[in-house]
Design a protein around this motif. Sequence first.
Motif, PDB file in Angstrom:
ATOM      1  N   LYS A  83       0.828  -1.203   0.000  1.00  0.00           N
ATOM      2  CA  LYS A  83       0.000   0.000   0.000  1.00  0.00           C
ATOM      3  C   LYS A  83       0.864   1.256   0.000  1.00  0.00           C
ATOM      4  O   LYS A  83       1.718   1.444   0.867  1.00  0.00           O
ATOM      5  N   LYS A  84       0.600   2.136  -0.935  1.00  0.00           N
ATOM      6  CA  LYS A  84       1.367   3.375  -1.050  1.00  0.00           C
ATOM      7  C   LYS A  84       1.314   4.199   0.234  1.00  0.00           C
ATOM      8  O   LYS A  84       2.305   4.800   0.651  1.00  0.00           O
ATOM      9  N   THR A  85       0.172   4.207   0.884  1.00  0.00           N
ATOM     10  CA  THR A  85      -0.010   4.994   2.110  1.00  0.00           C
ATOM     11  C   THR A  85       0.904   4.525   3.240  1.00  0.00           C
ATOM     12  O   THR A  85       1.316   5.318   4.076  1.00  0.00           O
ATOM     13  N   PHE A  86       1.235   3.218   3.262  1.00  0.00           N
ATOM     14  CA  PHE A  86       1.962   2.635   4.383  1.00  0.00           C
ATOM     15  C   PHE A  86       3.391   2.202   4.052  1.00  0.00           C
ATOM     16  O   PHE A  86       4.228   2.096   4.955  1.00  0.00           O
ATOM     17  N   ARG A  87       3.682   1.898   2.794  1.00  0.00           N
ATOM     18  CA  ARG A  87       4.918   1.211   2.400  1.00  0.00           C
ATOM     19  C   ARG A  87       6.184   1.857   2.970  1.00  0.00           C
ATOM     20  O   ARG A  87       6.997   1.194   3.626  1.00  0.00           O
ATOM     21  N   GLU A  88       6.377   3.145   2.750  1.00  0.00           N
ATOM     22  CA  GLU A  88       7.604   3.809   3.199  1.00  0.00           C
ATOM     23  C   GLU A  88       7.728   3.789   4.720  1.00  0.00           C
ATOM     24  O   GLU A  88       8.806   3.558   5.266  1.00  0.00           O
ATOM     25  N   SER A  89       6.626   4.007   5.413  1.00  0.00           N
ATOM     26  CA  SER A  89       6.667   4.012   6.869  1.00  0.00           C
ATOM     27  C   SER A  89       7.015   2.632   7.419  1.00  0.00           C
ATOM     28  O   SER A  89       7.792   2.510   8.365  1.00  0.00           O
ATOM     29  N   VAL A  90       6.425   1.576   6.834  1.00  0.00           N
ATOM     30  CA  VAL A  90       6.732   0.223   7.299  1.00  0.00           C
ATOM     31  C   VAL A  90       8.198  -0.107   7.055  1.00  0.00           C
ATOM     32  O   VAL A  90       8.844  -0.755   7.879  1.00  0.00           O
TER      33      VAL A  90
END
Length: 197
Positions: A83-90
Amino acid sequence: MCGRYYINDETAKEIEKLIRQIDDALLASCKERDVYPSAKAPVILAGSEQSDQLTAGEFTWGFPSFSNKGVIFNARSETALEKKTFRESVKQRRCIIPATGFYEWSEQKDKYFFRAPDHHVLLFAGFYRRYEDGDRFVILTTQANPSTSSVHPRMPLILSPQEVQTWLFDDNATDFLLHKRPAPLEKELKGQLSLFD
């Protein structure tokens, strides 16, 4: 799904065990209470990249929703990296959310409280992002194990104390931990306890 959890002085003691130096104000924020989406709560984070030290902060639970109504407070562990919304943060901003236990409601609207059988603090896997109004976190959820599946099909992704450093510092282990199966929990309804394997 995890829409409410509980913290108390045991939560504060667990944070103190994991972190060598901690701000007294943060410990004071662990007063006995339920934590709801949009509330502030303590989280555990990786310290500097040069050491394996942990730190802690008080963040807001939930990313702003796309419609600017409410917040996104959970993410499915199985698809978070897609998910674009979560990917970088994860990938870059993982955290641990300590809790004494969490609540789920059955289809009949019965309220259940879940906690570790030994009553140790639960350590939820999560991630965070910085916004204009401060840092915000999301709790990862996974498919319910037999402890919770009779009440709800989802539950928080719970890590063991031995997995804290790995979750926070080892990027290569992220995908593996996103698919782990949480240990059995104790379930309480109106003072009745039961343990499922």
